[in-house]
Scaffold this active site. Sequence first.
Site, PDB file in Angstrom:
ATOM      1  N   TYR A  64      -1.474  -0.030  10.341  1.00  0.00           N
ATOM      2  CA  TYR A  64      -1.639  -0.612   9.006  1.00  0.00           C
ATOM      3  C   TYR A  64      -0.451  -0.237   8.120  1.00  0.00           C
ATOM      4  O   TYR A  64       0.145  -1.091   7.450  1.00  0.00           O
ATOM      5  CB  TYR A  64      -2.944  -0.077   8.405  1.00  0.00           C
ATOM      6  N   SER A  76       0.833  -1.203   0.000  1.00  0.00           N
ATOM      7  CA  SER A  76       0.000   0.000   0.000  1.00  0.00           C
ATOM      8  C   SER A  76       0.860   1.243   0.000  1.00  0.00           C
ATOM      9  O   SER A  76       1.989   1.220   0.498  1.00  0.00           O
ATOM     10  CB  SER A  76      -0.898   0.011   1.243  1.00  0.00           C
TER      11      SER A  76
END
Lengths: 431, 245
Positions: free
Chosen positions: B151, B138
């Site tokens: 995250y 990501s």
Amino acid sequence: MSGESWGRYPLARDQHLLALRDRAAALPAFTGTALPHGNGRSYGDSCLNDGGTLLCTRGLDRFIAFDPASGVLRCEAGVLLAEILELVLGQGWFLPVTPGTKYVTVGGAIANDVHGKNHHVAGCFSEHVLGFELLRSDGSRRWCSAQENPDWFAATVGGLGLTGLITWVELRLRRVRGPWLSVETHRFDSLAEFFPLAAASDRDYEYTVAWIDCAARGSALGRGHFIRANHAAASSGPGAPKRWLSLPLTPPFSLINRLNLRSFNALYFHRQQARVRHALSHYEPYFYPLDAIGRWNRIYGPRGFLQYQCVIPPQNAQAGMAELLQRIGASGSGSFLVVLKLFGERRSAGILSFPRPGATLALDFPNNGPDTFALLDQLDEIVAAAGGAVYPAKDARMSGARFRSYFPAWQTLQPFLDPKFSSGFWRRVTE
Amino acid sequence: MRRIIIIGATSAIAEATARLFAARGDALCLVGRDASRLAVIAADLGVRGAVRAATATLDVTDFAAHAAVLDEAERELGGLDTVLIAHGTLSNQSECETSVDALRREYDINALSVMALLTPIANRFAQQGFGDIAVISSVAGDRGRMSNYVYGSAKAAVTAFLSGLRQRLQKSGVNVLTIKPGFVDTPMTRDFPKGALWAQPDTIAQGIVKAIEKRRSVVYLPWFWLGIMGVIRSVPEFVFKRLRL
């Protein structure tokens, strides 16, 4: 997703959107009323639910099975007709009935019981639906077909999404030799010429429709191009045209107005010099001319537009259409794309299905405020006096009284309505 | 024809990518937790042209079960040449700030399970001398931000792991692709208000297939995130710490 339909009028407020992805799952919890919402290509408020919930079905976009031998396709209700074509055309199959855009979901095609240029031979979309599963807000699931639960089938096809959520569908496709159509275009000089041309063409051509110059008046009233076609057996032909650029934003005013409409239409009418022209056409520009321009609905400016589609029974068709076109011509309003077609005799099982024998006219009007609404009320008067009807999927303004006279069987639907489902359209015409 | 295993196959990006592979006539093995959703997707891929669409259930945090699932996929497809790892959860940042259990769970799912899966896959691909490994990391892994650094740091670990693995497998003819999507409109991000930077899963999927085919190393999807993250990475820390991102 915004709270607007394809006509960009009316705007719905306070809609809560819930995306569905799993056809086997129970309906998500919602407060107020819910309405299934596919790709939002209905023009008015039949796909909107002010203050309620939209169950967005585009995530239900899976195929389940396809038999290339029989042409029977099973898929979820959020699959687009465009996606079906992409899958099946190479295997020699085509949609049995297609509306003027391929960007509608299968569920939406059933809920509006859509029709196409082949209505006179193929009837409505629902005639080719072998069955579907209907999920109700009480959690019950029913398989609906002409044989099984036929009353639920009749209530749901054309039922505007109000009887429950269609989760998946079984369709029968039609065979084709390839993506091409052999198209014959006849230029005709007045409305009186349309009717015999249409009647003669309906015998030998699967697809028939006319483009009408809605700005023409006097002796030229109702002039246009009659376009008739059959699937071609050609082994080669023109390719699919490139998709044009999308309208990136909404212009501050309508790009279609009374000044340019008349000249656009006259130019287009005279573009074809010969009386008859033959051509081999790819199916995309033939069936879906407007799909080539992304977001074409923005062309009418920030106030959006109103589409009007009506049908007038055969005995009054010519006089009624003449009266409608006179009224439209005198107003100076209207649109470039105006279509006139004769529906066939076939009646759909759907209680609220729109097509019925007669002539059907469809066109857009830029939303110019009260003048536009007054004009459409006048058109309604003509249609009602001639014993006709207006198409709910395209409507944003007809009165409740008009709707109930156009669809006298509407109350038959009552026992099948899902008590937790509703739409802006339904509240407008029944409350 | 590729023989592809997809871990996290019910995710929106994975499903969109699988459709592109299916339409080309590839063979797929779909791995996820929910057998009935996997079966629905497998049937769809079969209609779309997949030569084979097998399924296998796995909870990725059950590390002991990894090898058996890889064996099963190899059996089903007659070998493997492509892997797409797409599973993940968008961590609840505030919960992770107070609960170490939550923090560990997010790391198990988003970081450790990915590395654990890649360990046997890397060895098998290195041994056979070919293969494409594609992993969805990501843009959040490019720099920790207060709004989602649990995250983000798990993804940063994956990104760093992949860059090392890429060097190691380079001489074996195995490509390792790090995929860094920006904002994608999926069920994982359902509760976010969507603006102009948001992309559809299908757009990301097309970028993934293209990057695998071209044997790229790192790809930002859509491409403009390369510029955005370049700017975000270049902000000096004494400024960055005062920002509220």
